[in-house]
Design a protein around this motif. Structure first.
Motif, short mmCIF file in Angstrom:
data_model
loop_
_atom_site.label_atom_id
_atom_site.label_comp_id
_atom_site.label_asym_id
_atom_site.label_seq_id
_atom_site.Cartn_x
_atom_site.Cartn_y
_atom_site.Cartn_z
N GLN A 171 0.84 -1.20 0.00
CA GLN A 171 0.00 0.00 0.00
C GLN A 171 0.88 1.25 0.00
O GLN A 171 2.01 1.21 0.46
CB GLN A 171 -0.90 0.03 1.23
CG GLN A 171 -1.86 -1.14 1.32
CD GLN A 171 -2.70 -1.11 2.58
OE1 GLN A 171 -3.39 -2.07 2.90
NE2 GLN A 171 -2.66 -0.02 3.32
N ALA A 172 0.31 2.32 -0.50
CA ALA A 172 0.99 3.62 -0.42
C ALA A 172 0.02 4.63 0.17
O ALA A 172 -1.19 4.58 -0.10
CB ALA A 172 1.46 4.08 -1.80
N ASN A 173 0.55 5.53 0.98
CA ASN A 173 -0.23 6.57 1.63
C ASN A 173 0.24 7.92 1.11
O ASN A 173 1.44 8.21 1.15
CB ASN A 173 -0.04 6.51 3.15
CG ASN A 173 -0.36 5.13 3.71
OD1 ASN A 173 -1.27 4.46 3.25
ND2 ASN A 173 0.40 4.71 4.70
N LEU A 174 -0.72 8.74 0.66
CA LEU A 174 -0.38 10.01 0.01
C LEU A 174 -1.25 11.13 0.52
O LEU A 174 -2.34 10.90 1.05
CB LEU A 174 -0.50 9.87 -1.51
CG LEU A 174 0.41 8.78 -2.10
CD1 LEU A 174 -0.43 7.62 -2.61
CD2 LEU A 174 1.31 9.32 -3.20
N ASP A 175 -0.80 12.37 0.31
CA ASP A 175 -1.44 13.55 0.87
C ASP A 175 -2.29 14.30 -0.15
O ASP A 175 -2.23 14.04 -1.36
CB ASP A 175 -0.37 14.50 1.43
CG ASP A 175 0.31 13.94 2.66
OD1 ASP A 175 -0.39 13.42 3.54
OD2 ASP A 175 1.56 14.02 2.74
N PHE A 176 -3.07 15.24 0.37
CA PHE A 176 -3.90 16.12 -0.45
C PHE A 176 -3.83 17.52 0.14
O PHE A 176 -3.55 17.71 1.32
CB PHE A 176 -5.34 15.62 -0.51
CG PHE A 176 -5.92 15.23 0.82
CD1 PHE A 176 -6.47 16.18 1.69
CD2 PHE A 176 -5.93 13.91 1.23
CE1 PHE A 176 -6.99 15.82 2.91
CE2 PHE A 176 -6.45 13.53 2.47
CZ PHE A 176 -6.98 14.49 3.31
N GLU B 223 -5.05 6.21 1.25
CA GLU B 223 -4.37 4.93 1.15
C GLU B 223 -4.85 4.21 -0.11
O GLU B 223 -6.05 3.97 -0.27
CB GLU B 223 -4.71 4.03 2.35
CG GLU B 223 -4.22 4.53 3.69
CD GLU B 223 -4.55 3.54 4.80
OE1 GLU B 223 -5.15 2.48 4.51
OE2 GLU B 223 -4.21 3.82 5.95
N VAL B 224 -3.90 3.84 -0.98
CA VAL B 224 -4.24 3.05 -2.16
C VAL B 224 -3.90 1.59 -1.86
O VAL B 224 -2.81 1.27 -1.44
CB VAL B 224 -3.50 3.57 -3.41
CG1 VAL B 224 -4.14 4.86 -3.90
CG2 VAL B 224 -2.02 3.82 -3.15
N ARG B 225 -4.89 0.69 -2.10
CA ARG B 225 -4.86 -0.63 -1.47
C ARG B 225 -5.02 -1.79 -2.47
O ARG B 225 -5.35 -2.89 -2.07
CB ARG B 225 -5.97 -0.71 -0.44
CG ARG B 225 -5.86 0.33 0.67
CD ARG B 225 -7.14 0.44 1.50
NE ARG B 225 -7.75 -0.83 1.80
CZ ARG B 225 -7.38 -1.63 2.80
NH1 ARG B 225 -6.39 -1.27 3.59
NH2 ARG B 225 -7.99 -2.77 3.02
N GLY B 226 -4.76 -1.57 -3.75
CA GLY B 226 -5.13 -2.59 -4.72
C GLY B 226 -4.06 -3.57 -5.16
O GLY B 226 -4.31 -4.38 -6.05
N ALA B 227 -2.85 -3.52 -4.58
CA ALA B 227 -1.72 -4.29 -5.11
C ALA B 227 -1.41 -5.53 -4.28
O ALA B 227 -1.43 -5.50 -3.05
CB ALA B 227 -0.48 -3.40 -5.18
N ASP B 228 -1.07 -6.62 -4.98
CA ASP B 228 -0.55 -7.82 -4.31
C ASP B 228 0.83 -7.55 -3.75
O ASP B 228 1.60 -6.74 -4.29
CB ASP B 228 -0.42 -8.97 -5.32
CG ASP B 228 -1.74 -9.64 -5.63
OD1 ASP B 228 -2.79 -9.17 -5.17
OD2 ASP B 228 -1.72 -10.65 -6.38
N LEU C 61 4.60 4.91 -8.72
CA LEU C 61 3.48 5.09 -9.64
C LEU C 61 2.52 6.16 -9.13
O LEU C 61 2.14 7.08 -9.87
CB LEU C 61 2.75 3.75 -9.79
CG LEU C 61 1.53 3.76 -10.72
CD1 LEU C 61 1.95 3.91 -12.17
CD2 LEU C 61 0.71 2.47 -10.53
N TRP C 62 2.16 6.06 -7.85
CA TRP C 62 1.17 6.99 -7.31
C TRP C 62 1.73 8.39 -7.06
O TRP C 62 1.02 9.38 -7.26
CB TRP C 62 0.55 6.42 -6.04
CG TRP C 62 -0.38 5.28 -6.35
CD1 TRP C 62 -0.18 3.96 -6.08
CD2 TRP C 62 -1.64 5.36 -7.03
NE1 TRP C 62 -1.24 3.22 -6.53
CE2 TRP C 62 -2.15 4.04 -7.12
CE3 TRP C 62 -2.38 6.40 -7.57
CZ2 TRP C 62 -3.37 3.76 -7.72
CZ3 TRP C 62 -3.60 6.12 -8.17
CH2 TRP C 62 -4.07 4.81 -8.24
#
Length: 456
Positions: free
Chosen positions: A182-187, A321-326, A339-340
């Motif tokens: 997972q990766a966590n990113l800001d806005f 949090e983007v959560r789609g990856a194995d 990527l993100w």
């Protein structure tokens, strides 16, 4: 899964919850990326999963890492279940089946992320090798049955394990037999959050295809490229999935809070005790009417912990949090945040990604989500394939990282971390397909080879 929070500040209104999410807004100069990855521990001599107790168990490994790192132990009653950096940055935690997770610190660039990952893996090897333990990066355990998989002594997981079979058929598989990156990113603002959430949700199936890496279950091919992603399709649909309300007019912090309030609770923690309130209504806790906890009212801890029990494809906290990856090998761990970051932290690339997905319908997004676990990059979409879309998305990320121009000591920018994804798109072969090819040819159907060829 996240560490539990401890903050007894009372929650007195819905607005307080909205303001909590909104407090995540920060200027671009303060944007960071945090990366989380999970991995399976196994015994080097037998390829069996590693239990918690015993002279070579997970507990001994955590204690060894505590001594090496000087990090503070996290306990559930008298059991060490994780470690936290005393500066408040990274943490090591256990997933339900003993999957070992690094929750990385929020860092300025992907070069720092990759140094963090490589440093962590080296530290794990230093402590694990004397115990005869190795680690494997895959989206699912390749040959252990659910019954063979150990269970970690974490109270919240006991509650979840009782509840999951009531709301889906694959929840225990998700908990005990899968791993993710997972990766966590800001806005910067509510509008920025909305655009990023929409892009991220729409593109999760594309990312799932790119990172597909779970083609084996119980020692043989399971018919999927991302079995992990398929498992999520019937885990607990009240709290998971493609959250279509993100695309509704007027979506913002308030709408996410309302959705989160609608999701049934798992637990409420008081002191060191986890109270099983599975199925309870968080609004009742705010009002002091939760029958399992008479007289108790909601605190900030309760809300923060509740947010960690929501499992949509993209999760909103005070960051995204983007959560789609194995789960996968080391190069792939660094590729996901690259990527993100390339898409999210460059406005032209973010706008370009939105242009790709903005006219996709709810039905099309869901159809993609349901198809990619099986067909991955070959999944058709309109007059193209997921592979074609992935190529465009990676191109946007590369352009965004180029414009960011965050260089390492050798003068390389962050685009170097996209190479493994570009190779997948160029060949059209996912990591899952590579594993299946090896299984059929050089491994001669011996799944044990995966532990030799793909251990960290």
């Amino acid at each position: 899964m996240a560490r539990d929070v401890s903050d007894a500040t009372p929650i007195v209104s819905r607005d307080q919850l909205v303001e909590s999410l909104a407090s995540g807004c920060k200027p671009a100069s303060r944007w960071r990326v945090g990366t989380e990855h999970e991995k399976f521990g196994f015994y080097l001599d037998t390829c069996a999963p590693v239990p918690y107790e015993g002279p070579r168990g997970i507990r001994k490994l955590l204690e060894a890492m505590e001594g090496l790192l000087g990090w503070q132990p996290i306990y559930d009653h008298d059991k060490i279940i994780g470690l936290t950096d005393p500066t408040g940055l990274g943490a090591i935690s256990l997933e339900p089946g003993g999957q070992f997770e690094l929750s990385g610190a929020p860092l300025e660039n992907v070069h720092q992320t990759c140094r963090e990952v490589n440093g962590h893996l080296a530290q794990v090897r230093e402590c694990a090798t004397p115990l005869g333990i190795g680690f494997l990066g895959l989206g699912s355990s390749p040959n252990w049955t659910l019954a063979e998989t150990p269970r970690m002594p974490k109270s919240r997981y006991d509650i979840m394990s009782r509840y999951m079979p009531k709301v889906g058929t694959r929840g225990l598989d998700m908990m005990y037999r899968t791993c993710t990156i997972q990766a966590n990113l800001d806005f910067s603002s509510e509008a920025d959050m909305v655009q990023k959430m929409r892009v991220a949700v729409a593109l999760q199936p594309i990312v799932t295809a790119l990172f597909a890496n779970s083609p084996f279950t119980e020692g043989k091919p399971n018919g999927f490229q991302s079995w992990r992603s398929w498992v999520w399709l019937d885990t607990d649909n009240d709290r998971s999935g493609m959250v279509p309300f993100v695309f509704e007019d007027g979506f913002g912090f308030e709408r996410y809070v309302d959705w989160a309030l609608d999701v049934p609770m798992y637990f409420a923690k008081r002191g060191n005790t986890y109270h099983d309130v599975a199925g309870g209504d968080f609004r009742d806790l705010i009002d002091g009417n939760l029958k399992e906890l008479p007289g108790e009212t909601a605190t900030v801890s309760d809300w923060e912990n509740h947010l960690t029990t929501l499992f949509p494809e993209v999760r909103l906290k005070r960051f995204i949090e983007v959560r789609g990856a194995d789960g996968g090998p080391g190069r792939r761990i660094c590729a996901l945040p690259a990527l993100w970051v390339g898409l999210f932290y460059d406005q032209a690339s973010l706008d370009g990604a939105w242009d790709i997905v903005k006219d996709w319908t709810t039905e099309e997004r869901q159809t993609l989500r349901e198809a990619v676990p099986t067909t991955a990059l070959a999944t058709p979409f309109r007059n193209r394939t997921v592979r074609d879309i992935a190529r465009d998305v990676i191109g946007l990320a590369r352009a965004g990282l180029t414009r960011r121009a965050r260089l390492n000591g050798e003068g390389d920018d962050e685009t170097m971390f996209l190479s493994s994804l570009e190779e997948i798109v160029a060949t059209g072969e996912t990591q899952a397909q590579t594993l299946l090819r090896q299984y059929e040819t050089e491994w001669n159907h011996d799944i044990g080879r995966i532990y030799k060829d793909y251990a960290y």
